[in-house]
Design an enzyme around this catalytic site. Structure first.
Site, PDB file in Angstrom:
ATOM      1  N   SER A  92      87.967-110.265 -71.587  1.00 31.07           N
ATOM      2  CA  SER A  92      87.055-109.477 -70.772  1.00 31.07           C
ATOM      3  C   SER A  92      87.507-109.584 -69.312  1.00 31.07           C
ATOM      4  O   SER A  92      88.567-110.150 -69.035  1.00 31.07           O
ATOM      5  CB  SER A  92      85.664-110.073 -70.958  1.00 31.07           C
ATOM      6  N   GLU A 125      92.328 -99.242 -60.482  1.00 31.88           N
ATOM      7  CA  GLU A 125      92.136 -98.301 -61.596  1.00 31.88           C
ATOM      8  C   GLU A 125      90.666 -98.021 -61.803  1.00 31.88           C
ATOM      9  O   GLU A 125      89.810 -98.750 -61.317  1.00 31.88           O
ATOM     10  CB  GLU A 125      92.607 -98.962 -62.908  1.00 31.88           C
ATOM     11  N   LYS A 127      87.359 -98.111 -64.072  1.00 30.97           N
ATOM     12  CA  LYS A 127      86.843 -98.908 -65.183  1.00 30.97           C
ATOM     13  C   LYS A 127      86.004 -97.995 -66.063  1.00 30.97           C
ATOM     14  O   LYS A 127      84.946 -97.528 -65.650  1.00 30.97           O
ATOM     15  CB  LYS A 127      86.017-100.080 -64.672  1.00 30.97           C
ATOM     16  N   ASP A 129      83.633 -96.820 -69.042  1.00 28.52           N
ATOM     17  CA  ASP A 129      82.516 -97.438 -69.742  1.00 28.52           C
ATOM     18  C   ASP A 129      82.453 -96.866 -71.148  1.00 28.52           C
ATOM     19  O   ASP A 129      81.808 -95.856 -71.409  1.00 28.52           O
ATOM     20  CB  ASP A 129      81.222 -97.137 -68.987  1.00 28.52           C
ATOM     21  N   TYR A 234      95.032 -98.560 -70.753  1.00 34.39           N
ATOM     22  CA  TYR A 234      95.275 -99.242 -69.476  1.00 34.39           C
ATOM     23  C   TYR A 234      96.036-100.558 -69.594  1.00 34.39           C
ATOM     24  O   TYR A 234      96.168-101.282 -68.616  1.00 34.39           O
ATOM     25  CB  TYR A 234      93.943 -99.498 -68.755  1.00 34.39           C
ATOM     26  N   LYS A 322      82.200-103.722 -59.891  1.00 35.93           N
ATOM     27  CA  LYS A 322      81.155-102.913 -60.505  1.00 35.93           C
ATOM     28  C   LYS A 322      80.435-102.060 -59.463  1.00 35.93           C
ATOM     29  O   LYS A 322      80.070-102.548 -58.404  1.00 35.93           O
ATOM     30  CB  LYS A 322      80.128-103.824 -61.211  1.00 35.93           C
ATOM     31  N   CYS A 416      39.212 -85.089 -64.087  1.00 35.17           N
ATOM     32  CA  CYS A 416      40.057 -85.183 -62.891  1.00 35.17           C
ATOM     33  C   CYS A 416      39.807 -86.531 -62.204  1.00 35.17           C
ATOM     34  O   CYS A 416      38.652 -86.898 -61.953  1.00 35.17           O
ATOM     35  CB  CYS A 416      39.722 -84.043 -61.927  1.00 35.17           C
ATOM     36  N   CYS A 419      37.969 -85.398 -58.586  1.00 31.58           N
ATOM     37  CA  CYS A 419      36.655 -84.742 -58.508  1.00 31.58           C
ATOM     38  C   CYS A 419      35.836 -84.873 -59.801  1.00 31.58           C
ATOM     39  O   CYS A 419      34.699 -84.415 -59.879  1.00 31.58           O
ATOM     40  CB  CYS A 419      36.810 -83.261 -58.166  1.00 31.58           C
ATOM     41  N   CYS A 434      43.465 -79.546 -63.279  1.00 32.36           N
ATOM     42  CA  CYS A 434      42.115 -79.554 -62.730  1.00 32.36           C
ATOM     43  C   CYS A 434      41.858 -78.116 -62.249  1.00 32.36           C
ATOM     44  O   CYS A 434      42.631 -77.571 -61.456  1.00 32.36           O
ATOM     45  CB  CYS A 434      42.018 -80.530 -61.559  1.00 32.36           C
ATOM     46  N   CYS A 439      38.127 -79.032 -55.654  1.00 30.57           N
ATOM     47  CA  CYS A 439      38.613 -80.422 -55.808  1.00 30.57           C
ATOM     48  C   CYS A 439      39.276 -80.859 -54.502  1.00 30.57           C
ATOM     49  O   CYS A 439      40.192 -80.186 -54.004  1.00 30.57           O
ATOM     50  CB  CYS A 439      39.605 -80.509 -56.970  1.00 30.57           C
TER      51      CYS A 439
HETATM   52  S1  IVH Z   1      91.860-104.522 -68.323  1.00 29.06           S
HETATM   53  C1  IVH Z   1      93.541-108.310 -70.055  1.00 29.06           C
HETATM   54  N1  IVH Z   1      91.353-102.138 -67.349  1.00 29.06           N
HETATM   55  O1  IVH Z   1      86.195-103.380 -69.381  1.00 29.06           O
HETATM   56  C2  IVH Z   1      93.126-106.931 -69.747  1.00 29.06           C
HETATM   57  N2  IVH Z   1      89.743-103.107 -68.820  1.00 29.06           N
HETATM   58  O2  IVH Z   1      84.467-105.580 -68.637  1.00 29.06           O
HETATM   59  C3  IVH Z   1      91.656-106.761 -69.742  1.00 29.06           C
HETATM   60  N3  IVH Z   1      87.815-101.680 -69.262  1.00 29.06           N
HETATM   61  O3  IVH Z   1      87.218-105.541 -71.947  1.00 29.06           O
HETATM   62  C4  IVH Z   1      91.172-105.406 -69.662  1.00 29.06           C
HETATM   63  N4  IVH Z   1      88.443 -99.967 -68.027  1.00 29.06           N
HETATM   64  O4  IVH Z   1      87.091-102.982 -72.432  1.00 29.06           O
HETATM   65  C5  IVH Z   1      90.907-103.144 -68.137  1.00 29.06           C
HETATM   66  N5  IVH Z   1      91.058-100.027 -66.436  1.00 29.06           N
HETATM   67  C6  IVH Z   1      90.620-101.010 -67.219  1.00 29.06           C
HETATM   68  C7  IVH Z   1      89.394-100.925 -67.915  1.00 29.06           C
HETATM   69  C8  IVH Z   1      88.988-102.009 -68.707  1.00 29.06           C
HETATM   70  C9  IVH Z   1      87.510-100.443 -68.843  1.00 29.06           C
HETATM   71  C10 IVH Z   1      86.938-102.464 -70.153  1.00 29.06           C
HETATM   72  C11 IVH Z   1      87.657-103.287 -71.189  1.00 29.06           C
HETATM   73  C12 IVH Z   1      87.326-104.726 -70.838  1.00 29.06           C
HETATM   74  C13 IVH Z   1      86.030-104.563 -70.130  1.00 29.06           C
HETATM   75  C14 IVH Z   1      85.717-105.726 -69.234  1.00 29.06           C
END
Ligand code: IVH
Length: 456
Positions: A92, A125, A127, A129, A234, A322, A416, A419, A434, A439
């Site tokens: 993660s 990069e 991130k 979701d 990625y 984030k 109401c 009123c 109403c 009113c």
């Molecule tokens: S790098 C060792 N790059 O976010 C590499 N993760 O909160 C680890 N995620 O588990 C991941 N966009 O599922 C990486 N540009 C990005 C990402 C990314 C989304 C996710 C991924 C990771 C989670 C962590």
């Protein structure tokens, strides 16, 4: 000698540590196994940080099995898919929420490397979701696709991945390659899907991430085909094997062999520029057709990754930034009914005060009674609220999983609230009205409207 006083003092942190561990594991279970969010990421991280701090302060209560030690994980006992052990664990990322955290992250790296190197470069990069996936190609052919699972072992969803037409079944080169990325449901598809589900009386998906990860776990790959999932990659597993010097190079290679990346990978060596680009993407991301919950900053020089190292949960050479949460949870304390200038009576949620994208919020819109019934919102519920396009916050949903049984159903008023005359419900319309022209609320509203910019 230990005094009674010391014992009492000591048991408090232990109690809190146990409480936090239990609570966090419960949120993890809902998020990863049940595919439901019952807390916002920001609030979740706050609990996790509190636990980390306590575990540091009181090492005597440290345990190997703590949510601070492992990544959130699906309970694989409940999976319908074949389980596969990852060749390399799927880690993660640790989270950051401001530029100071990012500065501290780069300083930690530099300290670890003892300033042995030139000015370091980082890749910024998006991130995504969605749901993470690891795909293995052998001699250029897609042979396996596995979800993250618990990071060590995941679910084999190859059939479903083959049904996503933006993921190539064959690469442009006959290479052996394992790549990691994110399965997402484009926002346009997500809206279409929910509209259809609403029409068919099915439960709607709370967000695109849940929809993506729910779709990925469908046993019928025909459904996957229909839903229009997409994917962006990625990360190349064991990048040094391919001779890449930088992360950026590895992403370029993915593009070259036909694996889709977001195309956003900015190489930055200056933290002032980094701050500017973060601010830029915070706005720009709204234009994308997929959900992003932040940015990821990675050390570009792959040679240094092992030297910088890893924790049990995440690499030290990367961090997530984030974005401020668009949704937070709070308690619905009660409902008041507001009478507008047209006589329309609308419910307003009275909330436990909470911070939402920079302001304190204690009231939110609930639109009308039909919406309350459709979303099954009860007084006393924990609810998600968000600021949508409008400035006024809205109640998005109630969190049924944390109900205590004390919650009360909402009863619409018959009279109401100002009123006291009997309210009417116009045929075919959901709004209560109403109809008393005298009113005081209607009169006041009309005067206010008359003197407003739009009026007089
Ligand atoms: S790098 C060792 N790059 O976010 C590499 N993760 O909160 C680890 N995620 O588990 C991941 N966009 O599922 C990486 N540009 C990005 C990402 C990314 C989304 C996710 C991924 C990771 C989670 C962590």
């Amino acid at each position: 000698m230990l005094k009674l006083f010391d014992l009492v003092e000591e048991s408090e942190p232990k109690k809190r540590i146990d409480e936090l561990r239990k609570e966090i594991e419960r949120y993890n279970y809902y998020y990863y196994t049940k595919n439901e969010s019952i807390i916002s990421d920001f609030e979740f991280d706050k609990l996790l940080k509190e636990l980390e701090k306590l575990e540091k302060e009181y090492p005597e209560f440290k345990e190997d099995i703590s949510p601070t030690k492992h990544v959130g994980a699906i309970d694989l006992k409940e999976t319908k898919f074949k389980k596969v052990i990852h060749k390399k664990p799927m880690l993660s990322l640790s989270n950051s929420y401001n530029i100071e955290d990012v500065v501290a992250f780069t300083e930690r790296i530099e300290k670890n490397l003892e300033y042995k190197h030139e000015k370091l470069e980082y890749v910024l990069e998006l991130k995504l979701d969605g749901a993470s996936i690891s795909i293995t190609y052998e001699k250029g052919q897609l042979v396996r696709a596995v979800t993250r699972g618990d990071g060590i072992e995941g679910e084999d969803v190859t059939e479903n991945i083959l049904a996503i037409n933006t993921i190539p079944n064959y690469l442009k080169e006959d290479v052996d390659l394992e790549v990691r990325g994110e399965i997402v449901l484009p926002l346009s598809q997500f809206e279409k899907l929910n509209e259809e589900r609403l029409k068919n009386g099915e439960e709607i998906f709370a967000n695109p991430r849940n929809a993506a990860s729910g779709t990925l776990r469908q046993l019928d790959s025909e459904i996957v085909k229909e839903r229009g999932l997409d994917a962006y990659f990625y990360y190349v597993v064991e990048p040094l094997k391919y001779g890449f010097k930088t992360h950026r190079e590895s992403l370029d290679y993915l593009d070259k062999v036909g694996i889709k990346t977001t195309g956003v990978a900015e190489v930055i060596d200056d933290l002032t520029i980094m701050e500017k680009r973060i601010a830029y993407w915070e706005i720009e991301r709204e234009k994308l057709d997929f959900e992003t919950d932040g940015l990821v900053i990675k050390l570009d020089n792959i040679d240094l990754w092992d030297e910088v190292g890893y924790t049990t949960k995440s690499p030290r050479w990367a961090i997530a930034y984030k974005f401020p949460a668009k949704q937070v949870t709070t308690k619905l304390l009660g409902i008041t009914w507001q009478v507008g200038r047209t006589g329309k009576v609308t419910p307003v949620a009275e909330l436990e005060e909470v911070e939402l994208s920079g302001s304190r919020v204690k009231r939110a819109s609930l639109h009308n009674m039909d919406e309350i019934l459709r979303k099954d919102i009860r007084v006393g519920d924990r609810v998600f609220i968000e600021k949508a396009a409008e400035i006024i916050p809205q109640v998005v949903s109630s969190i049924k999983e944390v109900r205590t049984g004390e919650e009360k159903e909402v009863i619409p008023p018959t009279n109401c609230p100002v009123c006291e005359s009997v309210l009417e419900k116009e045929d075919g319309l959901v709004d209560l009205k109403c109809v008393n022209p005298n009113c005081p609320a209607i009169i006041q509203g009309s005067i206010e409207y008359f003197v407003s910019r739009d009026g007089m």
